[in-house]
Design an enzyme around this catalytic site. Structure first.
Site, PDB file in Angstrom:
ATOM      1  N   ASN A 122     -19.168 -88.351  53.481  1.00 16.26           N
ATOM      2  CA  ASN A 122     -19.628 -86.983  53.697  1.00 16.26           C
ATOM      3  C   ASN A 122     -20.930 -86.884  54.494  1.00 16.26           C
ATOM      4  OD1 ASN A 122     -19.226 -84.155  53.112  1.00 16.26           O
ATOM      5  ND2 ASN A 122     -20.947 -84.293  51.693  1.00 16.26           N
ATOM      6  N   ILE A 123     -21.893 -87.711  54.173  1.00 17.24           N
ATOM      7  CA  ILE A 123     -23.281 -87.394  54.572  1.00 17.24           C
ATOM      8  C   ILE A 123     -23.660 -87.727  56.019  1.00 17.24           C
ATOM      9  CG2 ILE A 123     -24.141 -87.598  52.198  1.00 17.24           C
ATOM     10  CD1 ILE A 123     -25.512 -90.298  53.699  1.00 17.24           C
ATOM     11  N   MET A 124     -22.739 -88.270  56.806  1.00 21.68           N
ATOM     12  CA  MET A 124     -23.069 -88.507  58.215  1.00 21.68           C
ATOM     13  C   MET A 124     -22.299 -87.557  59.127  1.00 21.68           C
ATOM     14  SD  MET A 124     -23.693 -92.666  58.164  1.00 21.68           S
ATOM     15  CE  MET A 124     -24.022 -92.922  59.897  1.00 21.68           C
ATOM     16  N   LYS A 125     -21.886 -86.429  58.554  1.00 26.20           N
ATOM     17  CA  LYS A 125     -21.226 -85.415  59.371  1.00 26.20           C
ATOM     18  C   LYS A 125     -22.276 -84.552  60.069  1.00 26.20           C
ATOM     19  CE  LYS A 125     -17.071 -85.898  56.679  1.00 26.20           C
ATOM     20  NZ  LYS A 125     -16.297 -85.558  55.478  1.00 26.20           N
ATOM     21  N   HIS A 158     -19.120 -91.804  60.804  1.00 27.62           N
ATOM     22  CA  HIS A 158     -18.103 -90.753  60.655  1.00 27.62           C
ATOM     23  C   HIS A 158     -18.831 -89.445  60.404  1.00 27.62           C
ATOM     24  CE1 HIS A 158     -14.295 -88.890  59.333  1.00 27.62           C
ATOM     25  NE2 HIS A 158     -14.977 -88.361  58.347  1.00 27.62           N
ATOM     26  N   ASN A 209     -13.069 -86.342  65.607  1.00 21.71           N
ATOM     27  CA  ASN A 209     -12.162 -86.401  64.462  1.00 21.71           C
ATOM     28  C   ASN A 209     -11.239 -85.180  64.472  1.00 21.71           C
ATOM     29  OD1 ASN A 209     -11.341 -87.495  61.906  1.00 21.71           O
ATOM     30  ND2 ASN A 209     -12.563 -85.935  60.857  1.00 21.71           N
ATOM     31  N   GLU A 210      -9.949 -85.423  64.411  1.00 20.47           N
ATOM     32  CA  GLU A 210      -8.954 -84.370  64.166  1.00 20.47           C
ATOM     33  C   GLU A 210      -8.936 -83.263  65.230  1.00 20.47           C
ATOM     34  OE1 GLU A 210      -9.609 -83.049  60.148  1.00 20.47           O
ATOM     35  OE2 GLU A 210      -9.453 -85.057  59.346  1.00 20.47           O
ATOM     36  N   GLU A 324      -9.019 -94.311  56.655  1.00 12.61           N
ATOM     37  CA  GLU A 324      -9.223 -93.499  55.445  1.00 12.61           C
ATOM     38  C   GLU A 324      -8.083 -93.701  54.444  1.00 12.61           C
ATOM     39  OE1 GLU A 324     -10.070 -89.377  56.336  1.00 12.61           O
ATOM     40  OE2 GLU A 324     -11.272 -89.877  58.094  1.00 12.61           O
ATOM     41  N   TRP A 377     -10.416 -94.821  51.396  1.00 17.22           N
ATOM     42  CA  TRP A 377     -11.224 -93.593  51.396  1.00 17.22           C
ATOM     43  C   TRP A 377     -11.739 -93.289  49.988  1.00 17.22           C
ATOM     44  CZ3 TRP A 377     -13.672 -92.032  55.330  1.00 17.22           C
ATOM     45  CH2 TRP A 377     -14.258 -90.766  55.374  1.00 17.22           C
TER      46      TRP A 377
HETATM   47  O1  G3I Z   1     -22.811 -83.064  47.663  1.00 17.47           O
HETATM   48  C1  G3I Z   1     -22.392 -81.875  47.001  1.00 17.47           C
HETATM   49  C2  G3I Z   1     -22.853 -81.905  45.591  1.00 17.47           C
HETATM   50  O2  G3I Z   1     -24.255 -81.938  45.568  1.00 17.47           O
HETATM   51  C3  G3I Z   1     -22.315 -80.656  44.904  1.00 17.47           C
HETATM   52  O3  G3I Z   1     -22.642 -80.721  43.546  1.00 17.47           O
HETATM   53  C4  G3I Z   1     -20.809 -80.561  45.036  1.00 17.47           C
HETATM   54  C5  G3I Z   1     -20.246 -79.289  44.463  1.00 17.47           C
HETATM   55  O4  G3I Z   1     -19.000 -78.994  45.022  1.00 17.47           O
HETATM   56  O5  G3I Z   1     -20.469 -80.613  46.405  1.00 17.47           O
HETATM   57  C6  G3I Z   1     -20.885 -81.831  47.011  1.00 17.47           C
HETATM   58  O6  G3I Z   1     -20.471 -81.868  48.326  1.00 17.47           O
HETATM   59  C7  G3I Z   1     -19.100 -82.120  48.536  1.00 17.47           C
HETATM   60  C8  G3I Z   1     -18.951 -83.431  49.264  1.00 17.47           C
HETATM   61  O7  G3I Z   1     -17.622 -83.620  49.674  1.00 17.47           O
HETATM   62  C9  G3I Z   1     -19.374 -84.634  48.433  1.00 17.47           C
HETATM   63  O8  G3I Z   1     -18.562 -84.761  47.311  1.00 17.47           O
HETATM   64  C10 G3I Z   1     -18.594 -80.983  49.401  1.00 17.47           C
HETATM   65  O9  G3I Z   1     -18.614 -79.783  48.638  1.00 17.47           O
HETATM   66  C11 G3I Z   1     -17.208 -81.275  49.883  1.00 17.47           C
HETATM   67  O10 G3I Z   1     -16.777 -80.277  50.769  1.00 17.47           O
HETATM   68  C12 G3I Z   1     -17.176 -82.623  50.575  1.00 17.47           C
HETATM   69  O11 G3I Z   1     -15.844 -82.894  50.894  1.00 17.47           O
HETATM   70  C13 G3I Z   1     -15.620 -83.960  51.814  1.00 17.47           C
HETATM   71  C14 G3I Z   1     -14.727 -83.415  52.933  1.00 17.47           C
HETATM   72  O12 G3I Z   1     -14.309 -84.473  53.781  1.00 17.47           O
HETATM   73  C15 G3I Z   1     -15.483 -82.426  53.809  1.00 17.47           C
HETATM   74  O13 G3I Z   1     -16.523 -83.049  54.482  1.00 17.47           O
HETATM   75  C16 G3I Z   1     -14.910 -85.064  51.045  1.00 17.47           C
HETATM   76  O14 G3I Z   1     -15.826 -85.670  50.138  1.00 17.47           O
HETATM   77  C17 G3I Z   1     -14.398 -86.110  52.026  1.00 17.47           C
HETATM   78  O15 G3I Z   1     -13.592 -87.040  51.317  1.00 17.47           O
HETATM   79  C18 G3I Z   1     -13.551 -85.443  53.102  1.00 17.47           C
HETATM   80  O16 G3I Z   1     -13.199 -86.456  54.018  1.00 17.47           O
HETATM   81  C19 G3I Z   1     -12.302 -86.089  55.066  1.00 17.47           C
HETATM   82  C20 G3I Z   1     -12.722 -86.861  56.303  1.00 17.47           C
HETATM   83  O17 G3I Z   1     -14.050 -86.568  56.618  1.00 17.47           O
HETATM   84  C21 G3I Z   1     -11.801 -86.536  57.478  1.00 17.47           C
HETATM   85  N1  G3I Z   1     -10.435 -86.796  57.136  1.00 17.47           N
HETATM   86  C22 G3I Z   1      -9.948 -86.118  55.922  1.00 17.47           C
HETATM   87  C23 G3I Z   1     -10.839 -86.472  54.754  1.00 17.47           C
HETATM   88  C24 G3I Z   1     -10.338 -85.813  53.483  1.00 17.47           C
HETATM   89  O18 G3I Z   1     -10.438 -84.424  53.584  1.00 17.47           O
END
Ligand code: G3I
Length: 429
Positions: A122-125, A158, A209-210, A324, A377
């Site tokens: 997530n954190i390098m988007k 990523h 991406n995508e 992933e 993933w």
């Molecule tokens: O960090 C906050 C946390 O502080 C908070 O308490 C919590 C409450 O909902 O949210 C946390 O952030 C979430 C983050 O993931 C970390 O868990 C975000 O809401 C959530 O939207 C985010 O989702 C990520 C998603 O991409 C959007 O960036 C998923 O973890 C991640 O697995 C998913 O990964 C994507 C790839 O980048 C691209 N391909 C598809 C893949 C799956 O969707």
């Protein structure tokens, strides 16, 4: 690259499985990431006994606890050639952060033992690294990249450009100036930071991406990037993709640049578009490989689908990276929305075999010098983005779909053995 020798000692306290707990590895509404229209054969269990492991790892289970193995190997060290074996991790203040979660140090131990590359889930988007036009914020990413560096691991970046709306920086959505110059500045700023501060650690990026959307008239996803920098002519790929790759190449010619997408194996329309993007970029010499996300199921796509897709990229002379991988034990998009299967030894044995077969297709199809790596993933089942994704998918309400290599208590699943068996050429039964 990490040398295959460094594991010394490893121990973790087994805790009671909180199997269905957890949440948080959530998605952003990107529901299509995992979906595929079609379905597969029956998911009924048959399959082999779970005792048929081809290694000496022992297995334990009980009706109360996880079905687990005690691996006698470090996964990254089982590869037939030294390609990266990666895992997507949560960091900063994400739930399941490897720095702040209650079991953070045990998580780190498992990651250091079994993997040689990290991807930030997530954190390098975009929005986290470049929130306003003149501000880059690298603190959280630095913590993660620094962790990788100090443990002899590399990082796959990523992602430099992704449409996911809430993670597109606000200033980009309403940009009034030269969009191409702004996008170049974004890519340059991010790539240059890691090149300068962590030389040799961030060895590759998902540059875009995508970008594919089979529902769009020309097959390319509409986004602020597309709207501002569309294809210059019919049959061309969107200009923003070229701008981003060119900027990354110009900034650090030593790293590998990937185009990354989902559902691009069995779905021939999406695969063709993925290949068209790769070919256009390859013609300009600004791409190194194609990333296959591989959010897949037990019976779908087929092994032939993977082989065919990988082979086409191999034939182009580009690298293939599984970016992933997760394998849900049930496919909510199957006709009739199947019931959640019982997560028992038969099912874990089937999943082990599936992980093995996927890893085997990868090493059998992709020559050594074109293997970009093999990444799962997430670390533990309970942190998977699928926990939330499938909670509501297609009317299903699955409490867990057990898609990864480690149980919630960080014990290794038979699936881990399956990947190691494939990497070591030991067959998949
Ligand atoms: O960090 C906050 C946390 O502080 C908070 O308490 C919590 C409450 O909902 O949210 C946390 O952030 C979430 C983050 O993931 C970390 O868990 C975000 O809401 C959530 O939207 C985010 O989702 C990520 C998603 O991409 C959007 O960036 C998923 O973890 C991640 O697995 C998913 O990964 C994507 C790839 O980048 C691209 N391909 C598809 C893949 C799956 O969707």
């Amino acid at each position: 690259m990490r040398m295959q020798l460094q594991w010394l000692t490893f121990a973790f306290a087994a805790t009671v499985l909180t199997a269905c707990g957890g949440s948080s590895g959530s998605d952003d509404g990107n529901a299509s990431s995992s979906s595929s229209s079609s379905s597969s054969s029956s998911s009924s269990s048959s399959s082999s006994s779970s005792s048929s492991s081809s290694s000496s790892s022992s297995m334990s289970s009980s009706s109360e606890g996880p079905i687990a193995i005690e691996p006698d190997f470090d996964l990254y060290a089982t590869t037939p050639s030294d390609f990266p074996v990666g895992v997507a991790v949560s960091a900063a203040n994400d739930g399941y952060s490897i720095f702040t979660h209650s079991d953070a140090s045990q998580r780190q131990d498992v990651i250091i033992r079994h993997f040689s590359q990290l991807t930030a889930g997530n954190i390098m988007k975009m929005s986290y690294l470049h929130p306003t036009e003149n501000t880059f914020t690298f603190g959280d990413a630095d913590e993660l990249v620094g962790f990788a560096a100090s443990n002899g691991m590399t990082v796959h970046g990523h992602a430099l450009v992704w449409h996911s709306d809430y993670q597109v920086p606000g200033f980009m959505k309403s940009y009034q100036g030269d969009f191409a110059a702004m996008l170049t500045n974004h890519v340059t700023g991010v790539v240059d930071h890691f090149k300068t501060d962590y030389p040799g650690v961030v060895t590759s990026w998902d540059v875009v991406n995508e970008a594919v959307d089979q529902g769009a008239a020309d097959g390319f996803r509409r986004s602020v990037f597309y709207n501002e920098l569309p294809p210059v002519a019919d049959g061309e790929i969107p200009e923003y993709i070229k701008v981003a790759f060119q900027a990354a190449r110009d900034t650090d010619p030593s790293i590998d640049l990937y185009y990354n997408d989902y559902d691009n194996t069995a779905n021939s329309t999406r695969l063709a578009k993925t290949l068209a993007i790769a070919e256009a970029l390859d013609n300009q010499g600004i791409i190194d490989g194609v990333g296959f996300q591989m959010h897949i199921y037990m019976d779908y796509p087929s092994l032939n689908d993977f082989k065919n897709a990988f082979q086409q990229v191999v034939d182009m002379g580009l690298k293939v990276k599984v970016t992933e991988l997760d394998i849900a034990v049930v496919n909510p998009y199957e006709a009739g929305t199947p019931a959640l299967p019982e997560y028992d030894e038969q099912l874990t044995a089937r999943q082990k075999k599936r992980f093995c077969e996927v890893a085997k297709v990868y090493v059998d199809t992709v020559p050594e010098n074109q293997r970009g790596g093999f990444t799962v993933w997430g670390l533990t089942d309970d942190e998977s983005w699928l926990m939330d994704q499938f909670a509501n998918a297609a009317g299903a309400d699955y409490e867990d779909v057990w898609p990864l290599l480690f149980n919630a208590d960080l014990s290794a699943k038979p699936a881990l053995q399956g990947v190691a068996d494939a990497f070591r050429g030991q067959g998949c039964d």
